[in-house]
Design a protein around this motif. Sequence first.
Motif, PDB file in Angstrom:
ATOM      1  N   GLY A  65       0.816  -1.208   0.000  1.00  0.00           N
ATOM      2  CA  GLY A  65       0.000   0.000   0.000  1.00  0.00           C
ATOM      3  C   GLY A  65       0.852   1.262   0.000  1.00  0.00           C
ATOM      4  O   GLY A  65       0.574   2.209  -0.737  1.00  0.00           O
ATOM      5  N   ALA A  66       1.910   1.278   0.814  1.00  0.00           N
ATOM      6  CA  ALA A  66       2.798   2.437   0.851  1.00  0.00           C
ATOM      7  C   ALA A  66       3.478   2.644  -0.500  1.00  0.00           C
ATOM      8  O   ALA A  66       3.633   3.778  -0.973  1.00  0.00           O
ATOM      9  N   PHE A  67       3.863   1.559  -1.138  1.00  0.00           N
ATOM     10  CA  PHE A  67       4.510   1.641  -2.453  1.00  0.00           C
ATOM     11  C   PHE A  67       3.567   2.233  -3.488  1.00  0.00           C
ATOM     12  O   PHE A  67       3.968   3.042  -4.328  1.00  0.00           O
ATOM     13  N   LEU A  68       2.291   1.829  -3.428  1.00  0.00           N
ATOM     14  CA  LEU A  68       1.306   2.276  -4.412  1.00  0.00           C
ATOM     15  C   LEU A  68       0.624   3.587  -4.028  1.00  0.00           C
ATOM     16  O   LEU A  68      -0.070   4.184  -4.851  1.00  0.00           O
ATOM     17  N   GLY A  69       0.787   4.006  -2.762  1.00  0.00           N
ATOM     18  CA  GLY A  69       0.118   5.215  -2.303  1.00  0.00           C
ATOM     19  C   GLY A  69      -1.295   4.978  -1.821  1.00  0.00           C
ATOM     20  O   GLY A  69      -2.170   5.845  -1.961  1.00  0.00           O
ATOM     21  N   LEU A  70      -1.524   3.806  -1.217  1.00  0.00           N
ATOM     22  CA  LEU A  70      -2.837   3.455  -0.689  1.00  0.00           C
ATOM     23  C   LEU A  70      -2.752   3.217   0.811  1.00  0.00           C
ATOM     24  O   LEU A  70      -1.895   2.463   1.275  1.00  0.00           O
TER      25      LEU A  70
ATOM     26  N   ILE B  17      -2.324  -7.591  -9.399  1.00  0.00           N
ATOM     27  CA  ILE B  17      -1.479  -6.527  -8.853  1.00  0.00           C
ATOM     28  C   ILE B  17      -1.069  -5.549  -9.941  1.00  0.00           C
ATOM     29  O   ILE B  17      -1.045  -4.327  -9.724  1.00  0.00           O
ATOM     30  N   GLY B  18      -0.757  -6.050 -11.129  1.00  0.00           N
ATOM     31  CA  GLY B  18      -0.410  -5.152 -12.227  1.00  0.00           C
ATOM     32  C   GLY B  18      -1.555  -4.227 -12.595  1.00  0.00           C
ATOM     33  O   GLY B  18      -1.357  -3.031 -12.854  1.00  0.00           O
ATOM     34  N   THR B  19      -2.764  -4.764 -12.610  1.00  0.00           N
ATOM     35  CA  THR B  19      -3.933  -3.945 -12.926  1.00  0.00           C
ATOM     36  C   THR B  19      -4.247  -2.978 -11.793  1.00  0.00           C
ATOM     37  O   THR B  19      -4.598  -1.808 -12.039  1.00  0.00           O
ATOM     38  N   LEU B  20      -4.132  -3.430 -10.559  1.00  0.00           N
ATOM     39  CA  LEU B  20      -4.296  -2.536  -9.415  1.00  0.00           C
ATOM     40  C   LEU B  20      -3.372  -1.329  -9.545  1.00  0.00           C
ATOM     41  O   LEU B  20      -3.790  -0.173  -9.347  1.00  0.00           O
TER      42      LEU B  20
END
Length: 412
Positions: free
Chosen positions: A87-92, A352-355
């Motif tokens: 989540g931290a990596f993606l900003g969530l 995960i790629g689509t997320l």
Amino acid sequence: MAKMKALICRECGKEYPTEALHVCELCFGPLEVKYNYDEIREAMSRASIEAGPKSLWRYKELLPIEGGPTIGLHAGMTPLVHAKNLGAFLGLDELYIKNDCVNQPTLSFKDRVVAVALTRARELGYETAACASTGNLANSVAAHAAQAGMQCYVFIPGDLEAAKVLGNLIYRPKVVEIEGNYDDVNRLCSEIAGERRWAFVNVNIRPYYAEGSKTLAFEVVEQLGWRAPDQVVVPMASGSLLTKIWKGLNEFQKIGLLKDVSTKVNGAQAEGCSPIATAYKDGRDFFKPVKPNTIAKSLAIGNPADGYYALKTVAESQGAMDAVTDDEVIEGIKLLAQTEGIFAETAGGVTIGTLRKLVKQGAIKKHDVTVAYITGNGLKTQEAVVDSVGRPFRIPPSLVKFEQTFGQQGAA
């Protein structure tokens, strides 16, 4: 009054008895189970669910069986992981992974649908189980049939991953490799189902089989403290899983276990087999069949049976769809493993790629409670990543050689 009222055509509404039927004789539309929700509302509460078995069968009132469960008693109730690192990596802030990598007994979400399908098949008097499969379903049917003492035939494309083929053979079913893709396999199985009294879980037993996927919605709601997520990301092969997660959320609202469902349902496919996602991006409510060409073999269905309904679900929920390249699939697998310690198969890399894409597009926001569904274990598809994860360091059993190799890296 029975909790199952009938099988009902999803197109014309004609009703049929709850037998081994899957296609409407009038319009050829697919059949699904129609429930008596008034009766279920009286029998099912949060307290009764929480007191139930630690398996998908805690939700048996909303599953299409007449008696008690007899097959797949340990399937379901997999972890919902608060993925803080990813989540931290993606900003969530509120990202969760629904981890069916550890489902029992064959390490994929298919253990849910097979548990329901074969329990119902036994109620209907079947002695032989069968399926058309891209891999995981065959593993699960073979394992559950072995446990149930049923004869078993599984039909698979001839290019499956070695681990999935072994995951069939170990249970000693009749494994039939077809020279063609999944759509060729499925076509043959439909013909055989018309000739033999076998319980093909995703042909004549499909209306019951598909209902098992709803438990992925039920469990997430319970594990989130009896609330529906804001967003879900679901991998799509036939499209059935996505539609049943949406159905499950709405059933919980219908019987009073949820006050509100405002979940956005998002679909994920691999670009090499993305008929549903392509239709969505083109603004069409229908898909065009394709010939699969992707490493995500478990999602490689070029003519998806529930593609139309998946598009309808995403529209109703105001969600989105996207697709990822094979390279992005591999990166998704590695990212999940390296942030959360979860080794997913190729379908998980698609999710995960689509997320990641949906976050970048702004479709999923920082504060959204988001659930990504990971449906199978990476040990089944090792070939996909074996050339992209590097090699071990090889040294003699010498401290000097260790220090020469790692220097201060090992000092901590």
